[in-house]
Design an enzyme around this catalytic site. Structure first.
Site, PDB file in Angstrom:
ATOM      1  N   GLU A 133       2.294   0.909   5.874  1.00 20.63           N
ATOM      2  CA  GLU A 133       2.352   2.366   6.002  1.00 20.63           C
ATOM      3  C   GLU A 133       1.290   3.068   5.147  1.00 20.63           C
ATOM      4  O   GLU A 133       0.664   4.030   5.581  1.00 20.63           O
ATOM      5  CB  GLU A 133       3.744   2.865   5.657  1.00 20.63           C
ATOM      6  CG  GLU A 133       4.814   2.428   6.643  1.00 20.63           C
ATOM      7  CD  GLU A 133       4.545   2.898   8.073  1.00 20.63           C
ATOM      8  OE1 GLU A 133       3.803   3.876   8.259  1.00 20.63           O
ATOM      9  OE2 GLU A 133       5.061   2.261   9.003  1.00 20.63           O
ATOM     10  N   HIS A 191       1.730  -0.164  19.425  1.00 21.79           N
ATOM     11  CA  HIS A 191       2.324  -1.301  18.718  1.00 21.79           C
ATOM     12  C   HIS A 191       2.155  -2.584  19.534  1.00 21.79           C
ATOM     13  O   HIS A 191       1.877  -3.651  18.979  1.00 21.79           O
ATOM     14  CB  HIS A 191       3.806  -1.056  18.439  1.00 21.79           C
ATOM     15  CG  HIS A 191       4.079   0.087  17.516  1.00 21.79           C
ATOM     16  ND1 HIS A 191       4.152   1.393  17.966  1.00 21.79           N
ATOM     17  CD2 HIS A 191       4.284   0.132  16.176  1.00 21.79           C
ATOM     18  CE1 HIS A 191       4.405   2.182  16.938  1.00 21.79           C
ATOM     19  NE2 HIS A 191       4.484   1.450  15.837  1.00 21.79           N
TER      20      HIS A 191
END
Length: 702
Positions: free
Chosen positions: A522, A614
C-alpha cells in the site's frame, strides 16, 4: 467547486537572448519519441542554443542522491539542459507562435540517483492546458549532459486548449457526481485537461475527482475524464486500490470427494463409509451422489452425518419394490455447516430377505472459505508483533513517561495512530506503552495492530533506503503516517494519497491487515503516485498494482534478511488472509503462479480476457518472479534458466518505476523501462539485462 492547478509544478519560460518574455514552442514542434526511449544522437541542432539562455552545465558526480527543489541551482540547470535538448531550433516566427501558445513542458520533479544521473520529469502541456498522463523524462549523465529521453508526444490538433469548452467546470462535476451516486466526502475538484482516448483521438476534457471514503467498504477517489464539449464520460478509474480481492468466481469454492467402498449391506444390517473434506468451506450447497445396488430399496434408511455430528436423513424406506438407489440428492439441511472433516454415510436395511452393496458415493460441496477468528499471539518480551516475531521499534517518550509509536529516526518521521474505529482515519490519537516493551501479554490488545503497522512502515522506509537508495516515497524523506482500527471488522487496507488506513479484518476472511507485504504494497502506491504516476486503469493500472505487489514482497524479503522471525514468500497477504484455515500460504495473489487464484492471468496473450488491474497484475508479477528465481511461465511454457536473485531484481524494477515509467506506461514500455534500468545498473551486455528480456518474453511481452 474548486478548479485546481497542477500541484508542485512551475511553468518554465524559455528565455531567448533578445526577449526575456518568450515561452516554449507548441507541443507539436517538440521531439516525438516513438518507442519510449530516445538516444541523444542526432537530436537538437546548432541553432538551439541561440534560442535559449545557455544553462550552467556542471558535473553531478559526488552530489547527494534524492529529490531536488525545483528552484535550486542544480535543478534549474538540469531543467534548462533538458529543455534545450528537447526544443528544436526556432526562427523568429516560430518563437512568436510559441509565446502565444504557452509553455509546452512543465517540470514536475528533478531527482538525482546513486549512479550520479539526474532525471527531469516534465508534464506535457498544449496551449496552456495539461495533457492528461503524458510526460517526458530527460536523463542526464554524470557530466550533466542528456544521455536519453523517455516519453512520447503525438501531434495534438490546434485549438483544443485555446478554444473555450461548451461545458463549465461545475457541469462536469455534476456529471461525475451523478455517475458516482451517493454523497461525496468533500467538494469535488475539476481540472481542465487534454485527453487521448484509446483510438488515439485527443479531446478537450475535464478530469473530475470525487472522494467517497467515510463508511465505504471500498473507499473511492473516483476520477472521471469528461468531454468538455459533449459531457460524455471518456474514462473513469478509482485511484484507491485497496486490498480486497475483486469479486470473482474463485471466491466461491467447490470441492468434490468420492468413495468406492463396495461395502456389503447385510439383511437387517448396515454399511457405513467415510470421506474427508480437506477444504475449510462453509456449506452453501451440498450434493450427494449415490450408487447403491439393492434388490428392494424400500427396505433402506440412508443418512449422512457431518463432521460436527449433525445427521440428515436422505431416504427413509421409500421406493417400494424398486431396486437400487442411484442418483443425486440436494441436502440443503447442511447449509451453514463447516465442510472440513469426515463425513459419514450410513445405509441400514430395515426389513428381512434383501441384501445389497454400497458401491460408491460422493459429495460436492459449494461454499465460501470459512475460518474461526484468529488467535492473538502471546507477547513475551521486547517488541512482539503479530506477524513478524520480535522487532525493535523506534518510539518517542512522552511527557507523562509513556512511549508512543512515533519514530523520528527515519526521514521526516514514521508515526502510527489509532483511528478509534471511525469511518475515516483522522486525528492524532497516540498508541502508547508504559515501558517501551511492546506486545507484552499485559499490554492492551488494541495496541497489537499498531505495532505491526508501525513495523511495516519502518520496514518499508528501510527497504526504500537500503535497496532503492531512496529517502522515503518522495525521495525527500516524506513522513509515513499510518492509522489502525479503521471502521469495524473492515477487511481492507489502503493508501489514500496522504496516509495509510488499516482495517482489523473480520476474523474470517482476514485478521488485521498489517502484515509486512500489505504495508509495503500500500505504501508503494504512494511511491508510484510520487514518481511514475501510473494511471489506475488499463495496462498502466495493472502495472500499478503489480509494482505494489513486487515492492510489498521486497519489503517482506528485506526485513527477513535482518529478522529471522520475519518470513517471506511469493504469496501476497498470506499471513493475514484466512489466517487459521490450516494453509499458511493461502493469499490474495500468487506471483510464482498468478493463475492459482482462479482470477489473475500470467501472460499478455490473455490480457484481453482479464483487464481488471488486480487480475492483469499477474503478467508483470510473474515476469518479476521469473527474473529473480528462474522457471517456466505456466501459459507459454517458456523457461527462464536461472534467476538473478532478489536484490538485483528489486533494484532493476524499482529503478524502472521511479526513473523510466510515466503515467501511461504499458506492459511493452515497462519491458523497455526495466531493460534500460538493468543497463544503467549492470551494463548492456550483462546477464541481468538478458534475464530481464527472457522474463518478459516468457510472459508474452515483447
Amino acid at each position: 467547486m474548486s478548479i485546481r492547478r497542477t500541484e508542485g509544478q512551475t511553468p518554465v519560460t524559455l528565455r531567448p537572448s533578445t526577449d526575456t518574455s518568450k515561452t516554449a514552442p507548441k507541443a507539436q514542434n517538440v521531439l516525438r519519441v516513438k518507442d519510449g526511449f530516445e538516444s541523444v544522437k542526432g537530436v537538437g541542432g546548432a541553432n538551439v542554443a541561440a534560442a535559449i539562455v545557455p544553462p550552467t552545465t556542471t558535473s553531478t558526480q559526488g552530489a547527494p542522491a534524492g529529490r531536488l527543489a525545483l528552484d535550486s541551482k542544480d535543478a534549474q540547470s538540469a531543467i534548462q539542459t533538458s529543455l534545450k535538448h528537447l526544443t528544436p531550433p526556432m526562427t523568429a516566427q516560430t518563437l512568436l507562435a510559441a509565446n502565444k501558445a504557452g509553455a509546452t513542458l512543465v517540470p514536475k520533479s528533478v531527482e538525482r540517483d546513486a549512479l550520479g544521473m539526474t532525471h527531469v520529469r516534465l508534464d506535457r502541456m498544449h496551449e496552456g492546458v495539461k495533457v492528461f498522463g503524458e510526460q517526458v523524462i530527460s536523463h542526464l549523465g554524470k557530466d550533466g549532459k542528456v544521455s536519453s529521453v523517455t516519453g512520447e508526444q503525438n501531434a495534438i490538433p490546434a485549438g483544443l486548449g485555446s478554444q473555450k469548452p461548451k461545458l463549465a467546470p461545475q457541469q462536469a462535476i455534476d456529471i461525475a457526481k451523478k455517475e458516482l451516486g451517493g454523497k461525496a466526502d468533500k467538494q469535488p475538484s475539476s481540472e481542465r485537461v487534454i485527453y487521448q482516448d484509446q483510438a488515439g483521438k485527443y479531446h478537450s476534457a475535464y478530469q473530475v475527482e470525487v472522494t467517497q471514503i467515510a463508511g465505504q467498504e471500498k473507499p473511492k477517489k473516483q476520477n472521471y475524464i469528461i468531454d468538455a464539449n459533449t459531457g460524455k464520460v471518456l474514462e473513469s478509474f478509482n485511484k484507491i486500490g485497496g486490498y480486497s480481492r475483486p469479486a470473482a468466481a474463485g471466491d466461491t469454492q467447490q470441492t468434490t470427494v468420492l468413495a468406492t467402498p463396495n461395502a456389503p449391506i447385510p439383511d437387517m444390517g448396515k454399511a457405513t463409509s467415510k470421506v474427508t473434506v480437506s477444504n475449510d468451506i462453509t456449506v452453501d450447497q451440498l450434493k450427494l451422489d449415490l450408487d447403491i445396488k439393492h434388490t428392494y430399496s424400500g427396505d433402506l434408511t440412508i443418512s449422512l452425518t457431518s463432521p460436527s455430528g449433525k445427521t440428515a436423513v436422505v431416504q427413509n424406506r421409500k421406493g417400494g419394490g424398486v431396486d437400487d438407489v442411484k442418483g443425486s440428492f440436494d441436502l440443503s439441511a447442511f447449509a451453514g455447516e463447516k465442510a472440513k472433516g469426515d463425513w459419514t454415510i450410513t445405509v441400514e436395511d430395515k426389513a428381512k430377505r434383501d441384501t445389497g452393496t454400497l458401491q460408491s458415493w460422493g459429495l460436492t460441496v459449494t461454499g465460501k472459505p470459512s475460518t474461526p477468528p484468529p488467535t492473538d499471539p502471546v507477547g513475551v518480551a521486547d517488541d512482539q508483533t503479530m506477524y513478524s516475531g520480535h522487532v525493535d521499534l523506534k518510539t518517542t517518550k512522552n511527557a507523562d513517561g509513556t512511549y508512543s509509536l512515533e519514530d523520528s529516526t527515519r526521514g521526516k518521521g514514521v508515526v502510527t495512530y489509532d483511528a478509534k474505529n471511525a469511518n475515516t482515519a483522522s486525528g492524532q490519537t497516540k498508541i502508547t506503552d508504559n515501558n517501551d516493551k511492546w506486545g507484552e501479554a499485559t499490554d492492551p490488545a488494541r495496541a497489537k495492530a499498531g505495532i505491526d503497522a508501525h513495523y511495516g512502515a519502518s520496514a518499508t522506509y528501510d527497504f526504500l533506503k537500503d535497496v532503492l537508495g531512496r529517502d522515503s516515497i518522495d525521495g525527500a524523506g516524506e513522513k509515513l503516517v499510518s492509522y489502525v482500527h479503521v471502521r469495524n471488522n473492515y477487511v481492507n487496507a489502503f493508501w489514500d494519497g496522504e496516509k495509510m488506513s488499516y482495517g482489523d479484518g473480520d476474523g474470517k476472511q482476514s485478521g488485521p491487515l498489517t502484515t509486512l507485504d500489505i504495508a509495503g504494497h500500500e505504501i508503494a502506491h504512494g511511491l508510484t503516485e510520487r514518481t511514475a504516476g501510473l494511471i489506475y486503469s488499463g495496462e498502466s493500472g495493472g502495472l500499478n498494482e503489480s509494482f505494489s505487489d513486487i515492492i510489498g514482497t521486497g519489503v517482506e524479503w528485506h526485513a527477513a534478511q535482518k529478522n529471522p522471525e520475519a518470513k517471506w514468500n511469493w504469496t501476497v497477504g498470506e499471513a493475514a488472509w484466512t489466517p487459521t484455515n490450516g494453509d499458511p500460504h493461502d493469499g490474495l495473489r500468487y506471483m510464482n503462479d498468478p493463475t492459482k487464484d482462479n482470477y489473475s492471468v500470467d501472460n499478455y496473450k490473455n490480457y484481453p480476457k482479464q483487464t481488471e488491474v488486480h487480475g492483469s497484475s499477474g503478467i508483470s508479477n510473474n515476469a518479476f518472479y521469473l527474473l529473480v528465481e528462474g522457471g517456466k511461465n505456466r501459459t507459454s511454457g517458456l523457461e527462464v534458466k536461472g534467476g538473478i536473485g532478489m536484490e538485483d531484481g528489486l533494484k532493476i524494477f524499482g529503478r524502472a518505476l521511479t526513473t523510466y515509467m510515466t503515467p501511461k506506461t504499458n506492459f511493452a514500455q515497462a519491458r523497455e523501462a526495466t531493460i534500460k534500468s538493468a543497463t544503467d545498473l549492470y551494463g548492456a551486455d550483462s546477464n541481468q539485462v538478458q534475464k530481464v528480456k527472457d522474463a518478459w518474453t516468457a510472459v508474452g511481452v515483447n
